[in-house]
Motif scaffolding. Sequence first.
Motif, short mmCIF file in Angstrom:
data_model
loop_
_atom_site.label_atom_id
_atom_site.label_comp_id
_atom_site.label_asym_id
_atom_site.label_seq_id
_atom_site.Cartn_x
_atom_site.Cartn_y
_atom_site.Cartn_z
N ALA A 86 12.73 -3.28 1.88
CA ALA A 86 13.15 -1.90 2.14
C ALA A 86 12.21 -1.16 3.09
O ALA A 86 12.54 -0.07 3.55
CB ALA A 86 13.23 -1.13 0.82
N ILE A 87 11.05 -1.74 3.38
CA ILE A 87 10.08 -1.04 4.22
C ILE A 87 10.59 -0.93 5.66
O ILE A 87 11.36 -1.78 6.12
CB ILE A 87 8.71 -1.78 4.19
N VAL A 88 10.17 0.09 6.37
CA VAL A 88 10.57 0.25 7.77
C VAL A 88 9.90 -0.83 8.63
O VAL A 88 9.01 -1.55 8.16
CB VAL A 88 10.20 1.65 8.29
N ALA A 137 9.98 8.34 4.63
CA ALA A 137 9.37 7.76 5.82
C ALA A 137 9.20 6.25 5.70
O ALA A 137 9.46 5.51 6.66
CB ALA A 137 8.01 8.42 6.08
N ALA A 138 8.76 5.78 4.54
CA ALA A 138 8.45 4.36 4.38
C ALA A 138 9.63 3.54 3.88
O ALA A 138 9.80 2.38 4.28
CB ALA A 138 7.26 4.20 3.43
N PHE A 139 10.45 4.13 3.02
CA PHE A 139 11.56 3.40 2.40
C PHE A 139 12.84 4.24 2.52
O PHE A 139 13.37 4.73 1.50
CB PHE A 139 11.26 3.08 0.94
N PRO A 140 13.35 4.47 3.73
CA PRO A 140 14.48 5.38 3.91
C PRO A 140 15.73 4.96 3.14
O PRO A 140 16.48 5.81 2.66
CB PRO A 140 14.71 5.38 5.42
N SER A 141 15.99 3.66 3.05
CA SER A 141 17.18 3.21 2.32
C SER A 141 17.07 3.50 0.83
O SER A 141 18.07 3.81 0.17
CB SER A 141 17.40 1.71 2.55
N THR A 167 7.68 -2.68 11.72
CA THR A 167 6.23 -2.70 11.87
C THR A 167 5.66 -1.52 12.66
O THR A 167 4.67 -0.90 12.25
CB THR A 167 5.80 -4.01 12.55
N LEU A 168 6.28 -1.19 13.80
CA LEU A 168 5.73 -0.13 14.65
C LEU A 168 5.71 1.23 13.93
O LEU A 168 4.64 1.86 13.86
CB LEU A 168 6.52 -0.04 15.96
N PRO A 169 6.83 1.72 13.41
CA PRO A 169 6.75 3.01 12.70
C PRO A 169 5.88 2.95 11.46
O PRO A 169 5.24 3.94 11.10
CB PRO A 169 8.21 3.32 12.34
N LEU A 170 5.82 1.79 10.81
CA LEU A 170 4.97 1.65 9.63
C LEU A 170 3.50 1.82 10.00
O LEU A 170 2.75 2.52 9.31
CB LEU A 170 5.20 0.29 8.97
N ASN A 171 3.09 1.20 11.11
CA ASN A 171 1.70 1.34 11.55
C ASN A 171 1.39 2.78 11.96
O ASN A 171 0.33 3.31 11.64
CB ASN A 171 1.43 0.39 12.72
N LEU A 172 2.33 3.40 12.68
CA LEU A 172 2.11 4.78 13.12
C LEU A 172 2.02 5.72 11.91
O LEU A 172 1.17 6.62 11.87
CB LEU A 172 3.23 5.22 14.05
N MET A 173 2.89 5.52 10.92
CA MET A 173 2.85 6.36 9.72
C MET A 173 1.55 6.16 8.95
O MET A 173 1.00 7.10 8.37
CB MET A 173 4.04 6.06 8.82
N SER A 174 1.08 4.94 8.92
CA SER A 174 -0.16 4.66 8.20
C SER A 174 -1.33 5.38 8.84
O SER A 174 -2.20 5.92 8.14
CB SER A 174 -0.41 3.14 8.16
N LEU A 231 0.83 -1.20 0.00
CA LEU A 231 0.00 0.00 0.00
C LEU A 231 0.87 1.26 0.00
O LEU A 231 0.55 2.24 -0.69
CB LEU A 231 -0.92 -0.01 1.22
N TRP A 232 1.98 1.25 0.73
CA TRP A 232 2.86 2.41 0.73
C TRP A 232 3.60 2.55 -0.61
O TRP A 232 3.86 3.66 -1.07
CB TRP A 232 3.85 2.33 1.89
N PHE A 233 3.94 1.44 -1.21
CA PHE A 233 4.53 1.47 -2.56
C PHE A 233 3.56 2.13 -3.53
O PHE A 233 3.94 3.03 -4.30
CB PHE A 233 4.84 0.04 -3.00
N ALA A 234 2.29 1.71 -3.48
CA ALA A 234 1.27 2.31 -4.36
C ALA A 234 1.07 3.78 -4.02
O ALA A 234 0.90 4.62 -4.92
CB ALA A 234 -0.04 1.54 -4.22
#
Length: 334
Positions: free
Chosen positions: A292-294, A83-87, A296-303, A21-24
């Motif tokens: 490459a995604i961050v 935020a989602a793919f920092p690398s 789980t915790l920061p991913l959920n918070l960002m979502s 979903l973040w990729f999209a």
Amino acid sequence: MTSAVDALAAGPLLGLPLPELWFALVFAILGTFLFLDGFDFGAGAIFATLREDEAREAVLSAIGPFWDGNEVWLVVFGGALFAAFPSVYAGLFSRHYLLMFGILGALILRGLAPEMYEQRHDERWQRWWGRSFVAGSVLAPFLLGAFAGNWLVGTSRSFTVIGVVVGITVTALTVVSGAAFLRLKTRDALPKTVTRIGLWAVGAYLLAVVVTLGVLAVRLPAGVDALLSAPVLALVAGSVALGVGYGVALRRGSNVLALTAAAGLTYGLITVVAILMYPSIDPAAGLTVRGAIVSTLPLNLMSIGAALLLPLIATYFAVLYSAFSGPVTADEAY
């Protein structure tokens, strides 16, 4: 509090495929920038063909309330990628820093030039800043297209054949959007040549897409097979249909339909890029979306944050475009 944090760290929010979903979302934001700021770029390119002061003032008045707001989406794109793919953000921007500086320089020139153009009504002064406005409006989408093409094939070089081809494709697409937008906002204040430019631009765009696909058939690891997938073929066929519809609508003066078709072409192009890239997100570094995604915790918070903030941004743009809806009038200035 601890239990809530533990729950957010336990797994994806609501069991959703958040990496995909973040990729999209990243590509949807990029498409939004390319469409909204794209018709500003296209208007700047068309500015070069106009000789009458009234026509040039009409172009500047048409884009004046919108261009700086439209650039918000470029900032949102960079922020979402970071935020989602920092690398991926770090790798892309470090490998292609020359292109990024070029894009930023072109955007600065495009934004500065109209302001300076209006400061003095001197022929030499306005000729210089008018050319600067055109240069910034053409260079920005060209370099952005070069960046996207290099990203897709995973090259670490800034200037490549695929970059040039995609850059030309994106530039032609912005002229398609620009012609429809100017027709919608200026009505009869501009010469009929703007319609002809839009028709020529959509033909050039479709031709450039064919050339781009030919280059990708050679450059992509999967070759022709990647281009013959059902989604890609459907999007290419849809682009041809939208291009024809755009031409018919522009000729008939159905400018809202023409601009809608231009939006479809823009999001269609971005979708093709995303499909060809997935499941990779940084082919040069061998990074996949899930790799490459961050965490789980920061991913959920960002979502959660994105679900709250994106509607606010959309509301802002709805208010902006509603406040400045309708055609520009003769007494309006930039």
